[in-house]
Design a protein around this motif. Sequence first.
Motif, PDB file in Angstrom:
ATOM      1  N   ALA A  63     -59.349 -13.433  63.428  1.00  0.00           N
ATOM      2  CA  ALA A  63     -58.285 -12.556  62.926  1.00  0.00           C
ATOM      3  C   ALA A  63     -57.308 -13.354  62.076  1.00  0.00           C
ATOM      4  O   ALA A  63     -56.999 -14.506  62.373  1.00  0.00           O
ATOM      5  CB  ALA A  63     -57.536 -11.915  64.099  1.00  0.00           C
ATOM      6  N   SER A  64     -56.824 -12.737  61.002  1.00  0.00           N
ATOM      7  CA  SER A  64     -55.689 -13.308  60.281  1.00  0.00           C
ATOM      8  C   SER A  64     -54.548 -12.301  60.398  1.00  0.00           C
ATOM      9  O   SER A  64     -54.769 -11.160  60.818  1.00  0.00           O
ATOM     10  CB  SER A  64     -56.043 -13.581  58.822  1.00  0.00           C
ATOM     11  OG  SER A  64     -56.282 -12.378  58.115  1.00  0.00           O
ATOM     12  N   ASP A  65     -53.324 -12.712  60.083  1.00  0.00           N
ATOM     13  CA  ASP A  65     -52.214 -11.781  60.315  1.00  0.00           C
ATOM     14  C   ASP A  65     -51.484 -11.359  59.039  1.00  0.00           C
ATOM     15  O   ASP A  65     -50.534 -10.583  59.109  1.00  0.00           O
ATOM     16  CB  ASP A  65     -51.231 -12.336  61.364  1.00  0.00           C
ATOM     17  CG  ASP A  65     -50.539 -13.598  60.896  1.00  0.00           C
ATOM     18  OD1 ASP A  65     -51.016 -14.212  59.925  1.00  0.00           O
ATOM     19  OD2 ASP A  65     -49.523 -13.978  61.500  1.00  0.00           O
ATOM     20  N   HIS A  66     -51.897 -11.849  57.880  1.00  0.00           N
ATOM     21  CA  HIS A  66     -51.271 -11.380  56.637  1.00  0.00           C
ATOM     22  C   HIS A  66     -52.072 -11.876  55.451  1.00  0.00           C
ATOM     23  O   HIS A  66     -52.890 -12.782  55.582  1.00  0.00           O
ATOM     24  CB  HIS A  66     -49.825 -11.866  56.523  1.00  0.00           C
ATOM     25  CG  HIS A  66     -49.674 -13.355  56.609  1.00  0.00           C
ATOM     26  ND1 HIS A  66     -50.048 -14.185  55.582  1.00  0.00           N
ATOM     27  CD2 HIS A  66     -49.223 -14.152  57.597  1.00  0.00           C
ATOM     28  CE1 HIS A  66     -49.804 -15.432  55.939  1.00  0.00           C
ATOM     29  NE2 HIS A  66     -49.316 -15.451  57.160  1.00  0.00           N
ATOM     30  N   GLY A  67     -51.816 -11.278  54.272  1.00  0.00           N
ATOM     31  CA  GLY A  67     -52.385 -11.778  53.026  1.00  0.00           C
ATOM     32  C   GLY A  67     -51.355 -12.622  52.285  1.00  0.00           C
ATOM     33  O   GLY A  67     -50.401 -13.120  52.898  1.00  0.00           O
ATOM     34  N   PHE A  68     -51.543 -12.763  50.976  1.00  0.00           N
ATOM     35  CA  PHE A  68     -50.647 -13.608  50.165  1.00  0.00           C
ATOM     36  C   PHE A  68     -50.454 -13.005  48.783  1.00  0.00           C
ATOM     37  O   PHE A  68     -51.375 -12.406  48.231  1.00  0.00           O
ATOM     38  CB  PHE A  68     -51.275 -14.998  49.969  1.00  0.00           C
ATOM     39  CG  PHE A  68     -50.754 -16.037  50.905  1.00  0.00           C
ATOM     40  CD1 PHE A  68     -49.654 -16.809  50.572  1.00  0.00           C
ATOM     41  CD2 PHE A  68     -51.365 -16.253  52.130  1.00  0.00           C
ATOM     42  CE1 PHE A  68     -49.169 -17.775  51.426  1.00  0.00           C
ATOM     43  CE2 PHE A  68     -50.882 -17.219  53.005  1.00  0.00           C
ATOM     44  CZ  PHE A  68     -49.783 -17.981  52.650  1.00  0.00           C
ATOM     45  N   PHE A  69     -49.274 -13.201  48.205  1.00  0.00           N
ATOM     46  CA  PHE A  69     -49.046 -12.991  46.780  1.00  0.00           C
ATOM     47  C   PHE A  69     -48.710 -14.353  46.169  1.00  0.00           C
ATOM     48  O   PHE A  69     -48.056 -15.182  46.825  1.00  0.00           O
ATOM     49  CB  PHE A  69     -47.847 -12.063  46.550  1.00  0.00           C
ATOM     50  CG  PHE A  69     -48.175 -10.594  46.490  1.00  0.00           C
ATOM     51  CD1 PHE A  69     -49.433 -10.147  46.092  1.00  0.00           C
ATOM     52  CD2 PHE A  69     -47.204  -9.662  46.812  1.00  0.00           C
ATOM     53  CE1 PHE A  69     -49.719  -8.785  46.031  1.00  0.00           C
ATOM     54  CE2 PHE A  69     -47.485  -8.294  46.749  1.00  0.00           C
ATOM     55  CZ  PHE A  69     -48.739  -7.864  46.362  1.00  0.00           C
ATOM     56  N   PRO A  70     -49.112 -14.574  44.901  1.00  0.00           N
ATOM     57  CA  PRO A  70     -48.685 -15.800  44.217  1.00  0.00           C
ATOM     58  C   PRO A  70     -47.206 -15.661  43.832  1.00  0.00           C
ATOM     59  O   PRO A  70     -46.723 -14.537  43.649  1.00  0.00           O
ATOM     60  CB  PRO A  70     -49.565 -15.826  42.965  1.00  0.00           C
ATOM     61  CG  PRO A  70     -49.899 -14.394  42.700  1.00  0.00           C
ATOM     62  CD  PRO A  70     -49.927 -13.699  44.048  1.00  0.00           C
ATOM     63  N   ILE A  71     -46.480 -16.776  43.736  1.00  0.00           N
ATOM     64  CA  ILE A  71     -45.072 -16.709  43.316  1.00  0.00           C
ATOM     65  C   ILE A  71     -44.791 -17.736  42.217  1.00  0.00           C
ATOM     66  O   ILE A  71     -45.259 -18.869  42.278  1.00  0.00           O
ATOM     67  CB  ILE A  71     -44.088 -16.929  44.499  1.00  0.00           C
ATOM     68  CG1 ILE A  71     -44.470 -18.164  45.332  1.00  0.00           C
ATOM     69  CG2 ILE A  71     -44.039 -15.706  45.391  1.00  0.00           C
ATOM     70  CD1 ILE A  71     -43.468 -18.488  46.437  1.00  0.00           C
ATOM     71  N   SER A  72     -44.034 -17.297  41.204  1.00  0.00           N
ATOM     72  CA  SER A  72     -43.622 -18.232  40.149  1.00  0.00           C
ATOM     73  C   SER A  72     -42.116 -18.163  39.888  1.00  0.00           C
ATOM     74  O   SER A  72     -41.578 -18.974  39.161  1.00  0.00           O
ATOM     75  CB  SER A  72     -44.397 -17.951  38.849  1.00  0.00           C
ATOM     76  OG  SER A  72     -44.194 -16.605  38.472  1.00  0.00           O
ATOM     77  N   LYS A  73     -41.427 -17.154  40.489  1.00  0.00           N
ATOM     78  CA  LYS A  73     -39.978 -17.043  40.301  1.00  0.00           C
ATOM     79  C   LYS A  73     -39.286 -16.811  41.642  1.00  0.00           C
ATOM     80  O   LYS A  73     -39.852 -16.159  42.535  1.00  0.00           O
ATOM     81  CB  LYS A  73     -39.658 -15.855  39.383  1.00  0.00           C
ATOM     82  CG  LYS A  73     -39.996 -16.097  37.924  1.00  0.00           C
ATOM     83  CD  LYS A  73     -39.565 -14.906  37.107  1.00  0.00           C
ATOM     84  CE  LYS A  73     -39.845 -15.117  35.623  1.00  0.00           C
ATOM     85  NZ  LYS A  73     -39.403 -13.959  34.845  1.00  0.00           N
ATOM     86  N   ASP A  74     -38.046 -17.315  41.754  1.00  0.00           N
ATOM     87  CA  ASP A  74     -37.223 -17.083  42.946  1.00  0.00           C
ATOM     88  C   ASP A  74     -36.170 -16.019  42.649  1.00  0.00           C
ATOM     89  O   ASP A  74     -35.584 -16.009  41.558  1.00  0.00           O
ATOM     90  CB  ASP A  74     -36.483 -18.366  43.346  1.00  0.00           C
ATOM     91  CG  ASP A  74     -37.402 -19.373  44.016  1.00  0.00           C
ATOM     92  OD1 ASP A  74     -38.422 -18.953  44.591  1.00  0.00           O
ATOM     93  OD2 ASP A  74     -37.089 -20.586  43.950  1.00  0.00           O
TER      94      ASP A  74
END
Length: 256
Positions: A72-83
């Motif tokens: 099991a995993s508990d989340h996916g991911f988005f890439p980030i380039s800005k804060d």
Amino acid sequence: WLYTRMARHLFEKHPPNLLMIHLVEVDHVEHKYGPRSPEAYWAVSYADDRLRDIVEAIERSPHRDKTTLVVASDHGFFPISKDIRPNVILKQSGLISKEKKQAYCLSQGGGCMVYLLDDAKREEMKEELKKKFAAVEGIQAVLDQDEYTKLGLPTPAEDSHAPDFWLSAKSGYSFTNSDKGDDVVTPRKTPGGTHGYLPDQPDMLATLVINGYGIKPGTNLGKVQSIDVAPTMARLLGVELPTAQGKPLMPALQDD
Ligand SMILES: [Zn+2]
């Protein structure tokens, strides 16, 4: 590698009723380099190798016919380039100064909790700030009580740690706590990845594969909730989880 070695040792020498392993590399590497980066593919491949170590240990075990494997995993991911730095807006609105904080934004990757600390001005501040945040580049949603409770999040009345409202970022953006300077949105020095975004987006979905003892082979469960995983395991172990909010995933389980 060390954890799976320990797991193999336990399987062979001291077989437990329940063994849980967290393969940490995928989360760590995707935070640092972003999803779908060469490093992320390496981390997934490495986790797959470690999973093979565990599968082989199960196959060698005298308890293999009574063993269930849950991945099991508990989340996916988005890439980030800005804060996004929502505390800069609070500073510019005069709500944060060296002497006093009347509001504060606490960042959690793709989500951000907004706390209003001045009881007398709470409702007035809330409406004004919601409008300001909704206009910021990279903010996908401003979630007040009627929206965030639908996601299962508690209200301040239910949990004293709960914020007055939530902010949610778009893919590509991550919240930070900094209030330095006057730029609300800044480019990151290096790209990366994070989670904590609105959970109904396909890239946020997690993985669940169950195989072995007590499981009906070939069942497609569709979308399920993470909170159902532990009750399913408890059912297979024959133990009660009376405080669990989730339910066993019955379509996956063989009739007793
Ligand atoms: Zn993480």
